[in-house]
Design a protein around this motif. Structure first.
Motif, PDB file in Angstrom:
ATOM      1  N   THR A 180      -0.196   6.190   3.808  1.00  0.00           N
ATOM      2  CA  THR A 180      -1.272   5.203   3.679  1.00  0.00           C
ATOM      3  C   THR A 180      -2.610   5.930   3.552  1.00  0.00           C
ATOM      4  O   THR A 180      -2.869   6.884   4.303  1.00  0.00           O
TER       5      THR A 180
ATOM      6  N   GLU B 140       4.907   3.657   4.399  1.00  0.00           N
ATOM      7  CA  GLU B 140       4.623   3.553   5.836  1.00  0.00           C
ATOM      8  C   GLU B 140       4.326   2.113   6.227  1.00  0.00           C
ATOM      9  O   GLU B 140       4.858   1.597   7.220  1.00  0.00           O
ATOM     10  N   LYS B 141       3.469   1.447   5.452  1.00  0.00           N
ATOM     11  CA  LYS B 141       3.106   0.065   5.742  1.00  0.00           C
ATOM     12  C   LYS B 141       4.302  -0.872   5.545  1.00  0.00           C
ATOM     13  O   LYS B 141       4.487  -1.834   6.282  1.00  0.00           O
TER      14      LYS B 141
ATOM     15  N   PHE C 219      -8.042   3.153   4.404  1.00  0.00           N
ATOM     16  CA  PHE C 219      -7.503   1.807   4.205  1.00  0.00           C
ATOM     17  C   PHE C 219      -7.894   0.892   5.361  1.00  0.00           C
ATOM     18  O   PHE C 219      -7.782   1.256   6.524  1.00  0.00           O
TER      19      PHE C 219
ATOM     20  N   ILE D 161       0.822  -1.223   0.000  1.00  0.00           N
ATOM     21  CA  ILE D 161       0.000   0.000   0.000  1.00  0.00           C
ATOM     22  C   ILE D 161       0.850   1.265   0.000  1.00  0.00           C
ATOM     23  O   ILE D 161       0.656   2.162  -0.829  1.00  0.00           O
ATOM     24  N   SER D 162       1.813   1.371   0.943  1.00  0.00           N
ATOM     25  CA  SER D 162       2.599   2.601   1.066  1.00  0.00           C
ATOM     26  C   SER D 162       3.939   2.293   1.723  1.00  0.00           C
ATOM     27  O   SER D 162       4.165   1.199   2.246  1.00  0.00           O
TER      28      SER D 162
END
Length: 464
Positions: free
Chosen positions: A223, A197-198, A227, A194-195
Motif C-alpha cells: 500500500t 495488503e488492503k 494513502f 489499492i493493494s
C-alpha cells in the motif's frame, strides 16, 4: 409243582417274542422304500444346501445406483432404504469411501467385499459442513433442513477485484452476503482495493482463501505510504453541524429548546419524559443528565460547560405529584373525597392519585381492573403488578367493593373474544372452545380441561 409252572412261563415268553417279530416284519413290508413317493426325499440321505451365488462385481459409483442396483449387490429392501436415507442425511451425495462405510446397514464384511469396486476417494478432498437436507418421515412427507457447505473457490485466472461485481465474487465461490460485504469494504476504501495488503485486510476473506487468490490478483503488493481513506464515512464526523451553545437550565428547557441544542424532536421528547417521569420533574445533578441514553458522551461533554442547575427550579416530590394531579385538587382544593363511600370497581384515576398512588400505579390498577372486567375480590387489588402493596391494603380496608356488576358466564356460553382476552381464561380459551363443541355441560368441560386447582379457583370467580 415248580416244573409245569416254568414250562408255562417259557411258552408265554416265546409266544410274545414271535408276536413282536411278526409286527416288525409287517412294518418293514408296509414302509418299503421301494414303494416310496419319488417327490419325498429319503430321510437317511444327506441334505445338500446350495451355496450362495457368487456375484460378479464391477466398478460402480454409489451415488448413481438405483434401488434395484443396490439389491443386485446383495442388500435387502430394508437395507437399501436405510442406505438411501443416509445418503439424504449427508447432503444427497456420498463424498468418500470413509463416509459410505459409516452407514450402519453396510457391515464390515460387506464393505470389505465392495471397497475395491467403489468409485470414490478414500477421504473427502475438502472440508464440508453439512446439516440435514431432507429426511423422510413416517407419514410420507419430508422434514426439510438447511444444508451448509463450505465452498471451495474456483478461480478462472488472473483478475482485478476492483472490476468485480457481486455476481463475479459469487461466481468464484463466495456467498451473496460475503460478496456484498467485500463490495462494501471496497467502497469504504474509496472504490479500489489499492493493494494486495488492503485486499487481505477484508475480514470476509480468510487466510486460506487469500492464499488461493493471491497469485491471481492484479494489484500492487504494498500500500502506498501516503494513502488515506477518503469516503463519506471518514468525513461524516466533520459534516456535523456546529452549535453555538449558551447557558441553559435543563429543568426549564422545553421541547423546542432541546431541539435548538441539536436533538431531533423524538430525542427531545425522550429527554423531557426522562426528566418528568423517571426523575420526578428535575435533573438534580450532571450525572442525571449524562445517564439519559439519547445524550451521547460526546454531546454531553459539548453541553457540560453551559449547563446551569438552579436548585430553586428543582421540583420536590410533593410538588411534582400536585402538578400531575391538578384536575384532582386544583379544581376545588377544599373538596376531599370520602373513600369509605367509594367502590373500588368505580374509583377513578384522579381519586387514586388523591389517595396517594402515583400515576404509574393508578394506571396499572385501572388497566388490570379493565382486563378482568372488575375486581371480584380484594386480594386481586393487592396483587396488581408494580403498585405500593401497603397503600393498596389501606385502600381495600377503607373503600368497599361491589361485585354485583361483574359480567359472569358459563364455560358453555362465554363469548370467544372474552375467553381469549381475559387474563384468567386466555391460556385455556382454545381448549374450552374446542371441547364445548361436543360437550355442553360445564362439569364435563372442567374434567376435560384438567387445570390446576389454583387456576380453576381464579376462573370460577367469573363464572356463574
Amino acid at each position: 409243582m415248580r416244573l409245569p409252572l416254568q414250562i408255562s412261563a417259557a411258552k408265554n415268553y416265546f409266544f410274545g417274542l414271535a408276536t413282536s417279530g411278526a409286527i416288525m416284519m409287517g412294518g418293514l413290508f408296509y414302509f418299503n422304500p421301494d414303494d416310496q413317493d419319488p417327490d419325498v426325499p429319503n430321510s437317511l440321505e444327506t441334505v445338500k444346501y446350495s451355496e450362495p451365488e457368487k456375484r460378479i462385481l464391477n466398478e460402480f459409483d454409489p451415488n448413481a445406483l438405483t434401488d434395484n442396483e443396490w439389491k443386485n449387490l446383495g442388500f435387502s429392501e430394508r437395507q437399501v432404504a436405510t442406505i438411501l436415507k443416509y445418503k439424504n442425511v449427508v447432503g444427497g451425495k456420498f463424498t468418500s469411501k470413509e463416509q459410505l462405510k459409516k452407514c450402519y446397514s453396510i457391515s464390515e464384511e460387506k464393505f470389505a467385499e465392495l471397497e475395491p469396486y467403489i468409485l470414490l476417494p478414500e477421504k473427502s478432498s475438502s472440508t464440508s459442513y453439512r446439516g440435514f437436507k431432507s429426511y423422510p418421515s413416517q407419514n410420507g412427507g419430508n422434514y426439510q433442513y438447511k444444508t451448509f457447505e463450505k465452498k471451495t473457490l474456483k478461480i478462472p485466472g488472473k483478475f482485478n477485484p476492483d472490476h468485480f461485481s457481486t455476481y463475479d465474487f459469487v461466481k468464484i465461490g463466495f456467498t451473496e452476503n460475503q460478496a456484498n460485504s467485500i463490495i462494501k469494504y471496497r467502497n469504504y476504501l474509496g472504490g479500489s482495493f489499492i493493494s494486495k495488503e488492503k485486499f487481505k485486510d477484508c475480514f470476509i476473506i480468510s487466510e486460506e482463501n487469500y492464499r488461493k487468490m493471491e497469485p491471481y490478483l492484479l494489484l500492487p503488493q504494498k500500500t502506498p505510504e501516503n494513502f488515506e481513506v477518503k469516503n463519506s464515512y471518514a468525513t461524516k464526523k466533520a459534516d456535523k453541524p456546529n452549535f453555538s451553545y449558551e447557558s441553559f437550565d435543563p429543568n426549564l428547557t422545553d421541547l423546542e429548546g432541546w431541539r435548538k441544542l441539536g436533538f431531533s424532536e423524538k430525542q427531545a421528547q425522550v429527554i423531557i419524559n426522562y426528566r418528568d417521569r423517571n426523575l420526578k420533574g428535575s435533573f438534580k445533578n450532571l450525572e442525571d443528565i449524562a445517564r439519559c441514553f439519547v445524550i451521547s458522551e460526546e454531546k454531553f461533554e459539548e453541553m457540560k460547560p453551559f449547563i446551569v442547575l438552579n436548585p430553586e427550579n428543582f421540583k420536590t416530590t410533593s410538588t411534582f405529584k400536585n402538578s400531575n394531579s391538578v384536575a384532582a385538587k386544583t379544581a376545588d382544593p377544599d373538596i376531599k373525597t370520602d373513600f369509605s363511600k367509594i367502590d373500588v370497581n368505580q374509583i377513578t384515576f384522579n381519586q387514586l392519585l388523591e389517595f396517594g398512588f402515583d400515576e404509574k400505579s393508578a394506571a396499572m390498577m385501572l388497566s388490570y381492573r379493565k382486563k378482568l372486567g372488575g375486581f371480584a375480590n380484594r386480594q386481586q387489588i393487592v396483587d396488581t403488578y408494580d403498585i405500593d402493596k401497603n397503600l393498596a391494603q389501606k385502600l381495600i380496608e377503607t373503600a368497599h367493593l361491589d361485585v354485583s356488576k361483574i359480567a359472569k358466564y358459563t364455560l358453555a356460553d362465554a363469548p370467544e373474544e372474552w375467553l381469549k382476552t381475559h387474563p384468567y381464561f386466555k391460556y385455556s380459551a382454545d381448549k374450552i372452545i374446542y371441547h364445548r363443541i361436543t360437550v355442553r355441560d360445564d362439569k364435563k368441560i372442567w374434567k376435560l380441561l384438567k387445570t390446576k386447582p389454583e387456576y380453576e379457583a381464579r376462573m370460577r370467580l367469573y363464572l356463574r
